[in-house]
Write an enzyme that holds these catalytic residues in place. Structure first.
Site, short mmCIF file in Angstrom:
data_model
loop_
_atom_site.label_atom_id
_atom_site.label_comp_id
_atom_site.label_asym_id
_atom_site.label_seq_id
_atom_site.Cartn_x
_atom_site.Cartn_y
_atom_site.Cartn_z
N LYS A 59 1.01 -1.10 0.00
CA LYS A 59 -0.03 0.03 -0.06
C LYS A 59 0.91 1.40 -0.03
O LYS A 59 1.71 1.46 0.83
CB LYS A 59 -0.96 0.02 1.21
CG LYS A 59 -1.47 1.26 1.39
CD LYS A 59 -2.47 1.22 2.69
CE LYS A 59 -3.07 2.71 2.92
NZ LYS A 59 -4.07 2.87 4.29
N ASP B 18 -2.52 10.49 3.58
CA ASP B 18 -3.84 9.87 3.67
C ASP B 18 -4.34 10.91 4.61
O ASP B 18 -4.54 11.12 5.80
CB ASP B 18 -3.99 8.80 4.42
CG ASP B 18 -5.44 8.05 4.67
OD1 ASP B 18 -6.30 8.66 4.18
OD2 ASP B 18 -5.62 6.94 5.32
N LYS C 48 -9.90 13.14 8.01
CA LYS C 48 -9.42 12.83 9.50
C LYS C 48 -9.31 13.90 10.19
O LYS C 48 -9.12 15.08 9.54
CB LYS C 48 -8.06 12.05 9.13
CG LYS C 48 -7.90 10.53 8.93
CD LYS C 48 -6.51 10.28 8.64
CE LYS C 48 -6.49 8.87 8.21
NZ LYS C 48 -7.10 7.79 8.88
N ASP D 35 1.54 6.52 5.41
CA ASP D 35 0.69 5.39 4.91
C ASP D 35 1.14 4.85 3.58
O ASP D 35 0.66 3.89 3.04
CB ASP D 35 -0.68 6.30 4.84
CG ASP D 35 -1.96 5.15 4.93
OD1 ASP D 35 -1.64 4.30 5.64
OD2 ASP D 35 -2.80 5.76 4.40
N ASP E 49 -12.04 7.06 3.81
CA ASP E 49 -10.86 6.90 4.65
C ASP E 49 -10.51 5.51 4.68
O ASP E 49 -9.28 4.93 5.17
CB ASP E 49 -11.14 7.36 6.18
CG ASP E 49 -9.76 7.74 6.74
OD1 ASP E 49 -8.65 7.61 5.90
OD2 ASP E 49 -9.83 8.01 7.92
N GLU F 6 -9.50 3.62 2.22
CA GLU F 6 -9.05 3.92 0.92
C GLU F 6 -7.61 2.44 0.59
O GLU F 6 -7.61 2.41 -0.59
CB GLU F 6 -8.39 5.19 0.76
CG GLU F 6 -6.93 5.35 1.09
CD GLU F 6 -6.61 5.39 2.46
OE1 GLU F 6 -7.60 5.39 3.18
OE2 GLU F 6 -5.51 4.86 2.84
N ARG G 29 -7.67 -0.47 1.13
CA ARG G 29 -8.08 -1.75 0.62
C ARG G 29 -8.41 -1.72 -0.96
O ARG G 29 -8.41 -2.26 -1.71
CB ARG G 29 -9.10 -2.22 1.37
CG ARG G 29 -10.49 -1.30 1.48
CD ARG G 29 -11.34 -1.57 2.71
NE ARG G 29 -10.91 -0.95 3.92
CZ ARG G 29 -11.49 -1.07 5.21
NH1 ARG G 29 -12.61 -1.68 5.08
NH2 ARG G 29 -10.99 -0.81 6.14
N1 BES Z 1 -3.97 4.77 7.03
C1 BES Z 1 -5.21 4.40 7.73
C2 BES Z 1 -5.01 3.35 9.09
C3 BES Z 1 -3.68 3.84 9.80
C4 BES Z 1 -4.16 4.21 10.99
C5 BES Z 1 -2.53 3.68 9.62
C6 BES Z 1 -3.13 4.49 12.19
C7 BES Z 1 -1.39 3.96 10.62
C8 BES Z 1 -1.86 4.44 11.76
C9 BES Z 1 -6.24 3.83 6.91
O1 BES Z 1 -6.42 4.08 5.65
C10 BES Z 1 -7.67 4.07 7.58
O2 BES Z 1 -8.04 5.38 7.82
N2 BES Z 1 -8.41 3.33 8.09
C11 BES Z 1 -9.70 3.50 8.91
C12 BES Z 1 -10.48 2.48 8.37
C13 BES Z 1 -11.89 2.85 8.85
C14 BES Z 1 -12.40 4.19 7.88
C15 BES Z 1 -12.73 1.76 8.37
C16 BES Z 1 -9.36 3.51 10.37
O3 BES Z 1 -8.35 2.73 10.97
O4 BES Z 1 -10.04 4.35 10.98
ZN ZN Z 2 -4.73 4.92 4.85
MN MN Z 3 -7.42 6.13 5.57
#
Ligand code: BES
Ligand code: ZN
Ligand code: MN
Length: 495
Positions: free
Chosen positions: A264, A269, A276, A287, A346, A348, A350
């Protein structure tokens, strides 16, 4: 940095620093005893009055010594001999390397007890030393006018004459893997105004060229032509166009199985329209750690000339909110024809991985691993230091876990029950891109599983271990390069 193996005596070696070891509650190891005799018993005296305890990673610096050829001595604790493991040895040596590199010094000599040490042979010990010396003296202060860490010019590992050949092999491995870990760290630590899809791709091409490897970059037109509608949907909100980097290393020759490494690479992000909050966004340059880890690993695998075929693929996008950003309720069509209703922009990672996984499967890889800072939920489940392991194939998953254990990295298996994919069911499209709040790391993995065409695959969620907000004695804050070593170990076993 140069690392050499010497069969010299620790008393006679000329160096700015000589590193010797002590165990907790045990007699001095032979090299330390030799040095101590020449120092007139200083080390034994410091132990007797409790200034040196030998606790793991305790390091006591003797800045002024006479009677030996080295200028200074660092006495590092290895803890109790019976509890020493590869990762504890690594921790002790990383702590030393970090301490000694806060000032510019030309040469460091390391005199460890003879193998077996921590149950390791000479080659493995040498590789731990070389890796720690390479990684420990590089920090995250990339943009500082005054550097806060200095690389050693030269490290000498002192061994007995019979161990030289084995130690030289170990040093070579440790140095190569350490340099790759540093490359991964550097890419992750670069700020997102400098490192974005195009510049990441340029760097990958340059690194591949140095090794004579084939590196292909898919630009936005090619991405659309390849029907990567899911990845492209994420990229749409940014002024910076997406890239997909494909790097092939054919070490096993034609007709042999291919290992796919997919990363990824979200270079920033913001969350997109599902923006966020600042506190969660501020570290989101990290990210793209999955892509940087896959790149670091394939370069190490190639430099080590492992007899394995690897296709590395990185999906590079920036996730931004704008007038052209993908929207909630929008339905994207992935490369494999599946439709995805967006319920949160968010989620994204996947969407990016879905298309790259399909592409790599179409290219004919036999087994795959993907790496991604995919979910905060994985950090909630396993903490900041442990990689989540999500396999669709139990043997392949076990191989990954065994490799991580051998590499001394913490990884833990997560369940992949089908009940989690039910959360992704959707009335308007084949699936939606998020489930409920619960078990979010697993739902994300079940989403990815739909794009691997039934091939043996393991998803590694490195959202915790890839990036640390603060430094510790044994590792710098910022990017860690977690899982580079494990991937190299997987490739060794695949060969
Ligand atoms: N890049 C983030 C996940 C992340 C969180 C990486 C903390 C490193 C540290 C990912 O894209 C994300 O935002 N995931 C969301 C998913 C949710 C919207 C289902 C999350 O973890 O809140
Ligand atoms: Zn992300
Ligand atoms: Mn995200």
């Amino acid at each position: 940095m140069k690392i050499r193996v010497l069969d010299a005596s620790p008393v006679q070696v000329v160096a700015d620093w000589l590193v010797v070891t002590v165990f907790e509650k045990a007699p001095l190891p032979a090299p330390t005893q030799l040095v101590d005799a020449s120092l007139g018993g200083t080390i034994a005296a410091l132990i007797a009055r409790g200034d040196i305890t030998g606790k793991l990673a305790e390091s006591i610096e003797l800045l002024q010594v006479t009677g030996i050829a080295a200028t200074r001595v660092c006495v590092v604790g290895l803890g109790e001999a019976a509890t020493l493991t590869k990762s504890r040895l690594d921790r002790a040596l990383m702590t030393v390397a970090r301490k000694l590199s806060t000032r510019a010094v030309a040469s460091v000599a390391v005199a460890l007890p003879a193998a077996p040490l921590a149950g390791l042979d000479e080659e493995s010990v040498a590789s731990v030393v070389a890796n720690a010396m390479t990684v420990g003296c590089v920090g995250q202060g990339l943009y500082k006018a005054e550097p806060d860490r200095f690389r050693f010019d030269e490290v000498s590992l002192l061994v007995s004459p019979a161990a030289v050949a084995d130690a030289e092999r170990g040093v070579q491995t440790g140095l190569i893997v350490g340099e790759s870990t540093n490359l991964t760290r550097e890419l992750v630590n670069r700020h997102p105004g400098e490192l974005y899809p195009e510049t990441f791709a340029q760097r990958a091409v340059a690194e591949a060229q140095r090794l004579g490897l084939a590196c292909e970059v898919l630009d936005e037109d090619r991405i659309l032509a390849e029907k990567m509608g899911s990845l492209h949907g994420v990229a749409r909100g940014s002024v910076r166009p997406p890239r997909v980097v494909l790097l092939r290393y054919e070490g096993a020759g034609a007709g042999q199985p291919w290992l796919g490494l997919v990363g990824k690479g979200v270079t920033f992000d913001s969350g997109g329209l599902s923006l966020k909050p600042s506190d969660s966004m501020k570290t989101m340059k990290c990210d793209m750690a999955g892509a940087a880890t896959a790149l670091g690993a394939v370069l190490a695998i190639a430099r080590l000339k492992l007899k394995v075929n690897v296709l590395m693929a990185a999906g590079l996008v920036e996730n931004m909110p704008s007038g052209s950003a993908f929207m909630l309720g929008e339905i994207l069509t992935a490369r494999n024809g599946m439709t995805i209703e967006i319920m949160n922009t968010d989620a994204e990672g996947r969407l990016v991985l879905a298309d790259v996984l399909s592409y790599v499967v179409d290219q004919g890889v036999d087994k795959l691993i993907d790496l991604a800072t995919l979910t905060g939920a994985c950090v909630v489940a396993l903490g900041e230091e442990v990689t989540g392991v999500f396999p669709n194939h139990s043997e392949w998953g076990d191989q990954l876990l065994a490799a991580a254990r051998e590499a001394g990295e913490d990884a833990w298996p997560m369940p992949m029950f089908d009940s989690f994919s039910e959360q992704l069911k959707c009335d308007t499209a084949d699936m939606k891109n998020i489930g409920t709040r619960w078990g979010g790391a697993i739902t994300a993995a079940k989403f990815l599983e739909k794009f691997v065409g039934g091939k043996p695959w393991v998803h590694l969620d490195i959202a915790g271990p890839a990036f640390m907000e603060s430094s510790k004695a044994h590792r710098d804050g910022g990017a860690t390069g977690a899982m580079v070593r494990t991937l190299v170990e997987v490739a060794k076993r695949f060969a």
